[in-house]
Scaffold this motif. Structure first.
Motif, PDB file in Angstrom:
ATOM      1  N   LEU A  63       0.810  -1.223   0.000  1.00 38.75           N
ATOM      2  CA  LEU A  63       0.000   0.000   0.000  1.00 38.75           C
ATOM      3  C   LEU A  63       0.843   1.273   0.000  1.00 38.75           C
ATOM      4  O   LEU A  63       0.287   2.375   0.024  1.00 38.75           O
ATOM      5  N   ARG A  64       2.154   1.124  -0.043  1.00 41.31           N
ATOM      6  CA  ARG A  64       3.024   2.315   0.018  1.00 41.31           C
ATOM      7  C   ARG A  64       2.696   3.325  -1.067  1.00 41.31           C
ATOM      8  O   ARG A  64       2.459   4.524  -0.794  1.00 41.31           O
ATOM      9  N   HIS A  65       2.677   2.895  -2.314  1.00 45.84           N
ATOM     10  CA  HIS A  65       2.485   3.839  -3.412  1.00 45.84           C
ATOM     11  C   HIS A  65       1.060   4.400  -3.492  1.00 45.84           C
ATOM     12  O   HIS A  65       0.888   5.607  -3.733  1.00 45.84           O
ATOM     13  N   PRO A  66       0.017   3.589  -3.277  1.00 45.35           N
ATOM     14  CA  PRO A  66      -1.324   4.180  -3.248  1.00 45.35           C
ATOM     15  C   PRO A  66      -1.477   5.243  -2.167  1.00 45.35           C
ATOM     16  O   PRO A  66      -2.043   6.324  -2.419  1.00 45.35           O
ATOM     17  N   LEU A  67      -0.988   4.964  -0.967  1.00 44.23           N
ATOM     18  CA  LEU A  67      -1.088   5.943   0.112  1.00 44.23           C
ATOM     19  C   LEU A  67      -0.204   7.156  -0.158  1.00 44.23           C
ATOM     20  O   LEU A  67      -0.581   8.293   0.170  1.00 44.23           O
ATOM     21  N   GLN A  68       0.958   6.918  -0.748  1.00 45.50           N
ATOM     22  CA  GLN A  68       1.854   8.032  -1.070  1.00 45.50           C
ATOM     23  C   GLN A  68       1.199   8.970  -2.076  1.00 45.50           C
ATOM     24  O   GLN A  68       1.327  10.201  -1.971  1.00 45.50           O
ATOM     25  N   ILE A  69       0.488   8.416  -3.038  1.00 48.85           N
ATOM     26  CA  ILE A  69      -0.233   9.236  -4.015  1.00 48.85           C
ATOM     27  C   ILE A  69      -1.309  10.068  -3.318  1.00 48.85           C
ATOM     28  O   ILE A  69      -1.468  11.261  -3.582  1.00 48.85           O
ATOM     29  N   ILE A  70      -2.059   9.433  -2.410  1.00 50.04           N
ATOM     30  CA  ILE A  70      -3.122  10.148  -1.688  1.00 50.04           C
ATOM     31  C   ILE A  70      -2.548  11.314  -0.893  1.00 50.04           C
ATOM     32  O   ILE A  70      -3.072  12.434  -0.928  1.00 50.04           O
ATOM     33  N   VAL A  71      -1.461  11.051  -0.173  1.00 49.57           N
ATOM     34  CA  VAL A  71      -0.837  12.105   0.638  1.00 49.57           C
ATOM     35  C   VAL A  71      -0.327  13.248  -0.232  1.00 49.57           C
ATOM     36  O   VAL A  71      -0.574  14.424   0.047  1.00 49.57           O
ATOM     37  N   CYS A  72       0.385  12.910  -1.298  1.00 50.22           N
ATOM     38  CA  CYS A  72       0.977  13.935  -2.162  1.00 50.22           C
ATOM     39  C   CYS A  72      -0.085  14.772  -2.857  1.00 50.22           C
ATOM     40  O   CYS A  72       0.033  15.996  -2.954  1.00 50.22           O
ATOM     41  N   VAL A  73      -1.129  14.107  -3.358  1.00 51.53           N
ATOM     42  CA  VAL A  73      -2.215  14.851  -4.008  1.00 51.53           C
ATOM     43  C   VAL A  73      -2.892  15.772  -2.997  1.00 51.53           C
ATOM     44  O   VAL A  73      -3.218  16.923  -3.302  1.00 51.53           O
ATOM     45  N   GLY A  74      -3.105  15.266  -1.773  1.00 49.51           N
ATOM     46  CA  GLY A  74      -3.713  16.093  -0.736  1.00 49.51           C
ATOM     47  C   GLY A  74      -2.874  17.312  -0.408  1.00 49.51           C
ATOM     48  O   GLY A  74      -3.404  18.429  -0.257  1.00 49.51           O
ATOM     49  N   GLN A  75      -1.562  17.129  -0.297  1.00 49.34           N
ATOM     50  CA  GLN A  75      -0.668  18.247   0.008  1.00 49.34           C
ATOM     51  C   GLN A  75      -0.658  19.279  -1.122  1.00 49.34           C
ATOM     52  O   GLN A  75      -0.748  20.484  -0.880  1.00 49.34           O
ATOM     53  N   ILE A  76      -0.544  18.801  -2.353  1.00 47.40           N
ATOM     54  CA  ILE A  76      -0.499  19.708  -3.500  1.00 47.40           C
ATOM     55  C   ILE A  76      -1.828  20.437  -3.673  1.00 47.40           C
ATOM     56  O   ILE A  76      -1.857  21.649  -3.917  1.00 47.40           O
ATOM     57  N   TYR A  77      -2.922  19.720  -3.535  1.00 49.23           N
ATOM     58  CA  TYR A  77      -4.256  20.325  -3.671  1.00 49.23           C
ATOM     59  C   TYR A  77      -4.469  21.398  -2.603  1.00 49.23           C
ATOM     60  O   TYR A  77      -4.965  22.494  -2.890  1.00 49.23           O
ATOM     61  N   GLY A  78      -4.077  21.089  -1.364  1.00 47.00           N
ATOM     62  CA  GLY A  78      -4.211  22.069  -0.287  1.00 47.00           C
ATOM     63  C   GLY A  78      -3.381  23.310  -0.547  1.00 47.00           C
ATOM     64  O   GLY A  78      -3.824  24.438  -0.286  1.00 47.00           O
ATOM     65  N   LEU A  79      -2.164  23.116  -1.073  1.00 56.70           N
ATOM     66  CA  LEU A  79      -1.294  24.259  -1.352  1.00 56.70           C
ATOM     67  C   LEU A  79      -1.862  25.130  -2.467  1.00 56.70           C
ATOM     68  O   LEU A  79      -1.825  26.362  -2.384  1.00 56.70           O
ATOM     69  N   ILE A  80      -2.399  24.487  -3.511  1.00 59.33           N
ATOM     70  CA  ILE A  80      -2.998  25.247  -4.608  1.00 59.33           C
ATOM     71  C   ILE A  80      -4.154  26.107  -4.095  1.00 59.33           C
ATOM     72  O   ILE A  80      -4.265  27.291  -4.430  1.00 59.33           O
ATOM     73  N   LEU A  81      -5.011  25.522  -3.256  1.00 53.84           N
ATOM     74  CA  LEU A  81      -6.129  26.287  -2.696  1.00 53.84           C
ATOM     75  C   LEU A  81      -5.629  27.393  -1.773  1.00 53.84           C
ATOM     76  O   LEU A  81      -6.207  28.489  -1.733  1.00 53.84           O
ATOM     77  N   TYR A  82      -4.553  27.116  -1.038  1.00 54.38           N
ATOM     78  CA  TYR A  82      -3.981  28.119  -0.139  1.00 54.38           C
ATOM     79  C   TYR A  82      -3.514  29.335  -0.927  1.00 54.38           C
ATOM     80  O   TYR A  82      -3.836  30.478  -0.584  1.00 54.38           O
ATOM     81  N   TYR A  83      -2.744  29.088  -1.986  1.00 55.03           N
ATOM     82  CA  TYR A  83      -2.310  30.190  -2.842  1.00 55.03           C
ATOM     83  C   TYR A  83      -3.504  30.873  -3.505  1.00 55.03           C
ATOM     84  O   TYR A  83      -3.592  32.102  -3.565  1.00 55.03           O
ATOM     85  N   ALA A  84      -4.430  30.072  -4.036  1.00 56.25           N
ATOM     86  CA  ALA A  84      -5.533  30.608  -4.833  1.00 56.25           C
ATOM     87  C   ALA A  84      -6.457  31.500  -4.020  1.00 56.25           C
ATOM     88  O   ALA A  84      -6.860  32.577  -4.483  1.00 56.25           O
ATOM     89  N   THR A  85      -6.798  31.081  -2.800  1.00 56.26           N
ATOM     90  CA  THR A  85      -7.708  31.900  -1.987  1.00 56.26           C
ATOM     91  C   THR A  85      -7.068  33.230  -1.604  1.00 56.26           C
ATOM     92  O   THR A  85      -7.729  34.275  -1.607  1.00 56.26           O
ATOM     93  N   SER A  86      -5.778  33.197  -1.307  1.00 50.91           N
ATOM     94  CA  SER A  86      -5.071  34.428  -0.962  1.00 50.91           C
ATOM     95  C   SER A  86      -4.973  35.367  -2.160  1.00 50.91           C
ATOM     96  O   SER A  86      -5.232  36.575  -2.054  1.00 50.91           O
ATOM     97  N   MET A  87      -4.604  34.813  -3.317  1.00 54.96           N
ATOM     98  CA  MET A  87      -4.469  35.630  -4.516  1.00 54.96           C
ATOM     99  C   MET A  87      -5.822  36.151  -5.013  1.00 54.96           C
ATOM    100  O   MET A  87      -5.922  37.259  -5.546  1.00 54.96           O
ATOM    101  N   PHE A  88      -6.875  35.355  -4.828  1.00 57.12           N
ATOM    102  CA  PHE A  88      -8.212  35.810  -5.203  1.00 57.12           C
ATOM    103  C   PHE A  88      -8.591  37.048  -4.404  1.00 57.12           C
ATOM    104  O   PHE A  88      -9.075  38.051  -4.961  1.00 57.12           O
ATOM    105  N   ASP A  89      -8.380  36.993  -3.092  1.00 52.24           N
ATOM    106  CA  ASP A  89      -8.704  38.155  -2.257  1.00 52.24           C
ATOM    107  C   ASP A  89      -7.833  39.350  -2.613  1.00 52.24           C
ATOM    108  O   ASP A  89      -8.283  40.503  -2.555  1.00 52.24           O
ATOM    109  N   HIS A  90      -6.580  39.065  -2.992  1.00 51.12           N
ATOM    110  CA  HIS A  90      -5.659  40.162  -3.322  1.00 51.12           C
ATOM    111  C   HIS A  90      -6.067  40.871  -4.613  1.00 51.12           C
ATOM    112  O   HIS A  90      -6.147  42.105  -4.653  1.00 51.12           O
ATOM    113  N   TYR A  91      -6.351  40.099  -5.665  1.00 47.30           N
ATOM    114  CA  TYR A  91      -6.606  40.700  -6.977  1.00 47.30           C
ATOM    115  C   TYR A  91      -8.066  41.086  -7.198  1.00 47.30           C
ATOM    116  O   TYR A  91      -8.354  42.010  -7.953  1.00 47.30           O
TER     117      TYR A  91
END
Length: 240
Positions: A148-176
């Motif tokens: 299960l290493r690779h399936p779980l690793q994919i879930i974790v990585c996608v979750g981290q990247i998705y969260g970061l994209i939303l973090y940047y996006a919400t801040s930039m949306f309010d800014h612009y």
């Protein structure tokens, strides 16, 4: 000085300058001391993890060792540091413990961390108590070659990247679109704290994500080849 909901509102250095931060107290420790303690702690985790992995799994490939180091560091930051914020977000303004002062220093790049912003709070809570523990789980699975290493690793990585994209996006949306800036404009706060320190979670999870996708694709390709070979041999026996 004025009061709001029985909480004292004071002046502060955060953007937007008119944002209300209840009972704010300036940090007691200097910036060099805070950053020095933080990066010393990170270095200690890296060194300790590296030493442990080298001693227990000396023949593990370097890429796998590096993955373990990253997952342990990432998990520790998620669970302990971001978990602290999730549990203490209502008292960040006057906090003078180590993590509280570190968050107030980081908040110069994003004041939402001092105002219990709903998105930041929800995002950090999921990160701390979902991706944090899973990082440790995946790190343990790597040297054991768990299925299960690779399936779980994919879930974790996608979750981290998705969260970061939303973090940047919400801040930039309010800014612009709303004209609201949460970060001070100085290079240290915007480019180093806000952009660079977070972008790390785009780079390393991205590398691990690609690695896991390739590993799973390779496994399926091998399985399909074995299945085709098996069917071919079965048909050959039937024709005899």
């Amino acid at each position: 000085m004025e009061t709001l909901n029985s909480s004292t509102i004071t002046s502060h250095p955060y953007y937007p300058l008119e944002v209300e931060i209840a009972s704010y107290l300036a940090n007691e420790w200097s910036v060099p001391v805070l950053l020095g303690v933080f990066f010393t702690g990170i270095a200690a985790i890296v060194f300790g993890t590296r030493l442990t992995v080298k001693r227990i799994y000396p023949n593990l490939p370097s890429a796998e060792k590096a993955a373990i180091w990253w997952l342990v560091i990432s998990g520790a930051i998620h669970f302990f540091f971001e978990g602290y914020f999730s549990l203490n977000h209502t008292r960040m303004g006057p906090a003078q413990d180590l993590f509280g002062q570190l968050w107030k220093e980081y908040a110069l790049s994003d004041s939402r961390y001092l105002t219990s912003d709903p998105f930041v709070l929800c995002m950090e809570t999921v990160t701390a108590f979902t991706w944090g523990p899973l990082c440790f789980v995946v790190a343990i699975m790597i040297p054991n070659e768990h299925a299960l290493r690779h399936p779980l690793q994919i879930i974790v990585c996608v979750g981290q990247i998705y969260g970061l994209i939303l973090y940047y996006a919400t801040s930039m949306f309010d800014h612009y679109y709303k004209g609201v800036a949460y970060s001070r404009p100085e290079f240290l706060y915007f480019w180093f704290y806000y952009f660079f320190m977070n972008f790390i979670w785009m780079v390393f999870p991205g590398i691990l994500l690609v690695s896991s996708v390739r590993a799973i694709a390779k496994a399926f390709t091998t399985l399909e080849q074995m299945d085709k070979a098996s069917k071919k041999n079965a048909n050959a026996k039937k024709s005899q």
